[in-house]
Scaffold this motif. Sequence first.
Motif, PDB file in Angstrom:
ATOM      1  N   TYR A 104      35.968  46.992  39.264  1.00  9.78           N
ATOM      2  CA  TYR A 104      35.907  47.664  40.615  1.00  9.78           C
ATOM      3  C   TYR A 104      34.702  48.591  40.617  1.00  9.78           C
ATOM      4  O   TYR A 104      34.570  49.261  39.629  1.00  9.78           O
ATOM      5  CB  TYR A 104      37.098  48.540  40.790  1.00  9.78           C
ATOM      6  CG  TYR A 104      38.501  47.579  41.132  1.00  9.78           C
ATOM      7  CD1 TYR A 104      38.832  47.090  42.304  1.00  9.78           C
ATOM      8  CD2 TYR A 104      39.483  47.384  40.224  1.00  9.78           C
ATOM      9  CE1 TYR A 104      39.972  46.259  42.643  1.00  9.78           C
ATOM     10  CE2 TYR A 104      40.572  46.863  40.400  1.00  9.78           C
ATOM     11  CZ  TYR A 104      40.667  46.130  41.916  1.00  9.78           C
ATOM     12  OH  TYR A 104      41.781  45.362  42.063  1.00  9.78           O
ATOM     13  N   GLU A 163      42.469  54.069  46.713  1.00  6.43           N
ATOM     14  CA  GLU A 163      42.858  52.651  47.088  1.00  6.43           C
ATOM     15  C   GLU A 163      43.121  51.756  46.013  1.00  6.43           C
ATOM     16  O   GLU A 163      44.151  51.160  45.927  1.00  6.43           O
ATOM     17  CB  GLU A 163      41.634  52.162  47.881  1.00  6.43           C
ATOM     18  CG  GLU A 163      42.074  50.843  48.616  1.00  6.43           C
ATOM     19  CD  GLU A 163      40.954  50.407  49.224  1.00  6.43           C
ATOM     20  OE1 GLU A 163      41.026  49.066  49.825  1.00  6.43           O
ATOM     21  OE2 GLU A 163      40.049  51.004  49.896  1.00  6.43           O
ATOM     22  N   VAL A 164      42.407  51.763  44.814  1.00  4.23           N
ATOM     23  CA  VAL A 164      42.419  50.766  43.679  1.00  4.23           C
ATOM     24  C   VAL A 164      43.536  51.377  43.026  1.00  4.23           C
ATOM     25  O   VAL A 164      44.476  50.184  42.586  1.00  4.23           O
ATOM     26  CB  VAL A 164      41.311  50.904  42.718  1.00  4.23           C
ATOM     27  CG1 VAL A 164      41.616  50.171  41.472  1.00  4.23           C
ATOM     28  CG2 VAL A 164      40.102  50.355  43.528  1.00  4.23           C
ATOM     29  N   GLU A 168      46.463  52.559  44.334  1.00  4.17           N
ATOM     30  CA  GLU A 168      47.482  51.961  45.125  1.00  4.17           C
ATOM     31  C   GLU A 168      47.680  50.531  45.169  1.00  4.17           C
ATOM     32  O   GLU A 168      48.687  50.116  45.096  1.00  4.17           O
ATOM     33  CB  GLU A 168      47.264  52.561  46.721  1.00  4.17           C
ATOM     34  CG  GLU A 168      48.362  52.164  47.777  1.00  4.17           C
ATOM     35  CD  GLU A 168      49.834  52.774  47.515  1.00  4.17           C
ATOM     36  OE1 GLU A 168      50.594  52.040  47.816  1.00  4.17           O
ATOM     37  OE2 GLU A 168      49.832  53.697  46.807  1.00  4.17           O
ATOM     38  N   LYS A 169      46.579  49.915  45.440  1.00  2.00           N
ATOM     39  CA  LYS A 169      46.562  48.500  45.557  1.00  2.00           C
ATOM     40  C   LYS A 169      46.945  47.881  44.242  1.00  2.00           C
ATOM     41  O   LYS A 169      47.643  46.817  44.175  1.00  2.00           O
ATOM     42  CB  LYS A 169      45.462  47.789  46.206  1.00  2.00           C
ATOM     43  CG  LYS A 169      45.415  48.456  47.793  1.00  2.00           C
ATOM     44  CD  LYS A 169      44.417  47.701  48.550  1.00  2.00           C
ATOM     45  CE  LYS A 169      44.608  47.892  49.980  1.00  2.00           C
ATOM     46  NZ  LYS A 169      43.259  47.367  50.829  1.00  2.00           N
ATOM     47  N   HIS A 170      46.195  48.125  43.179  1.00  2.00           N
ATOM     48  CA  HIS A 170      46.058  47.457  42.063  1.00  2.00           C
ATOM     49  C   HIS A 170      47.232  47.949  40.958  1.00  2.00           C
ATOM     50  O   HIS A 170      48.103  46.896  40.502  1.00  2.00           O
ATOM     51  CB  HIS A 170      44.780  47.719  41.088  1.00  2.00           C
ATOM     52  CG  HIS A 170      44.766  46.808  39.826  1.00  2.00           C
ATOM     53  ND1 HIS A 170      43.883  45.568  39.928  1.00  2.00           N
ATOM     54  CD2 HIS A 170      45.330  46.626  38.947  1.00  2.00           C
ATOM     55  CE1 HIS A 170      43.813  44.996  38.690  1.00  2.00           C
ATOM     56  NE2 HIS A 170      44.805  45.709  38.119  1.00  2.00           N
ATOM     57  N   GLN A 220      50.868  48.545  43.892  1.00  2.00           N
ATOM     58  CA  GLN A 220      51.345  47.312  44.625  1.00  2.00           C
ATOM     59  C   GLN A 220      51.311  46.039  43.867  1.00  2.00           C
ATOM     60  O   GLN A 220      51.555  44.922  44.308  1.00  2.00           O
ATOM     61  CB  GLN A 220      50.693  47.269  46.091  1.00  2.00           C
ATOM     62  CG  GLN A 220      50.976  48.528  47.109  1.00  2.00           C
ATOM     63  CD  GLN A 220      50.208  48.414  48.352  1.00  2.00           C
ATOM     64  OE1 GLN A 220      49.452  47.381  48.313  1.00  2.00           O
ATOM     65  NE2 GLN A 220      50.362  49.224  49.163  1.00  2.00           N
ATOM     66  N   HIS A 221      50.560  46.328  42.469  1.00  2.00           N
ATOM     67  CA  HIS A 221      50.133  44.766  41.774  1.00  2.00           C
ATOM     68  C   HIS A 221      49.284  43.886  42.588  1.00  2.00           C
ATOM     69  O   HIS A 221      49.527  42.654  42.529  1.00  2.00           O
ATOM     70  CB  HIS A 221      51.343  44.274  41.391  1.00  2.00           C
ATOM     71  CG  HIS A 221      52.096  45.366  40.551  1.00  2.00           C
ATOM     72  ND1 HIS A 221      52.147  45.829  39.284  1.00  2.00           N
ATOM     73  CD2 HIS A 221      53.418  45.983  40.874  1.00  2.00           C
ATOM     74  CE1 HIS A 221      52.870  46.728  38.842  1.00  2.00           C
ATOM     75  NE2 HIS A 221      53.785  46.853  39.697  1.00  2.00           N
ATOM     76  N   GLY A 222      48.589  44.323  43.476  1.00  2.00           N
ATOM     77  CA  GLY A 222      47.610  43.373  44.322  1.00  2.00           C
ATOM     78  C   GLY A 222      46.270  43.838  43.674  1.00  2.00           C
ATOM     79  O   GLY A 222      45.931  44.143  42.769  1.00  2.00           O
ATOM     80  N   ARG A 223      45.227  43.480  44.709  1.00  2.00           N
ATOM     81  CA  ARG A 223      43.875  43.799  44.526  1.00  2.00           C
ATOM     82  C   ARG A 223      43.144  44.343  45.814  1.00  2.00           C
ATOM     83  O   ARG A 223      43.631  44.009  46.772  1.00  2.00           O
ATOM     84  CB  ARG A 223      43.113  42.492  44.178  1.00  2.00           C
ATOM     85  CG  ARG A 223      43.812  41.396  43.500  1.00  2.00           C
ATOM     86  CD  ARG A 223      43.465  42.209  41.746  1.00  2.00           C
ATOM     87  NE  ARG A 223      43.954  41.493  40.663  1.00  2.00           N
ATOM     88  CZ  ARG A 223      45.092  41.728  40.197  1.00  2.00           C
ATOM     89  NH1 ARG A 223      45.923  42.669  40.494  1.00  2.00           N
ATOM     90  NH2 ARG A 223      45.448  40.992  39.257  1.00  2.00           N
ATOM     91  N   ALA A 224      42.323  45.291  45.566  1.00  2.00           N
ATOM     92  CA  ALA A 224      41.383  46.031  46.479  1.00  2.00           C
ATOM     93  C   ALA A 224      40.204  45.124  46.573  1.00  2.00           C
ATOM     94  O   ALA A 224      38.946  45.446  46.002  1.00  2.00           O
ATOM     95  CB  ALA A 224      40.968  47.344  46.280  1.00  2.00           C
ATOM     96  N   GLN A 225      40.323  44.089  47.345  1.00  2.00           N
ATOM     97  CA  GLN A 225      39.225  42.849  47.181  1.00  2.00           C
ATOM     98  C   GLN A 225      37.876  43.426  47.715  1.00  2.00           C
ATOM     99  O   GLN A 225      36.956  43.059  46.954  1.00  2.00           O
ATOM    100  CB  GLN A 225      39.499  41.906  48.454  1.00  2.00           C
ATOM    101  CG  GLN A 225      40.970  40.893  47.946  1.00  2.00           C
ATOM    102  CD  GLN A 225      40.715  39.949  46.799  1.00  2.00           C
ATOM    103  OE1 GLN A 225      39.690  39.610  46.604  1.00  2.00           O
ATOM    104  NE2 GLN A 225      41.846  39.813  46.144  1.00  2.00           N
TER     105      GLN A 225
END
Length: 63
Positions: free
Chosen positions: A35, A45-46, A48-50, A53-58
């Motif tokens: 990132y 943001e990273v 929170e999202k990564h 939430q176990h997602g990605r900050a695309q």
Amino acid sequence: MKELGLQNIRVNQAGCLDRCELGPCAVFYPEGIWYRLDSFAAVDEVIEKHLIQHGRAQHLMLP
């Protein structure tokens, strides 16, 4: 990470990661996802999202 109650996460400071031309960056293992972190908002943001939430900050991901 401690303030957020996130466990089993290790944060290390490193010198050059050979991507200096892309600005401040971080790599998340074991996935090996990079990132660009050019602001405190990007860091938040990273996290929170990564991490939460176990997602990605695309839009912050590096190739």
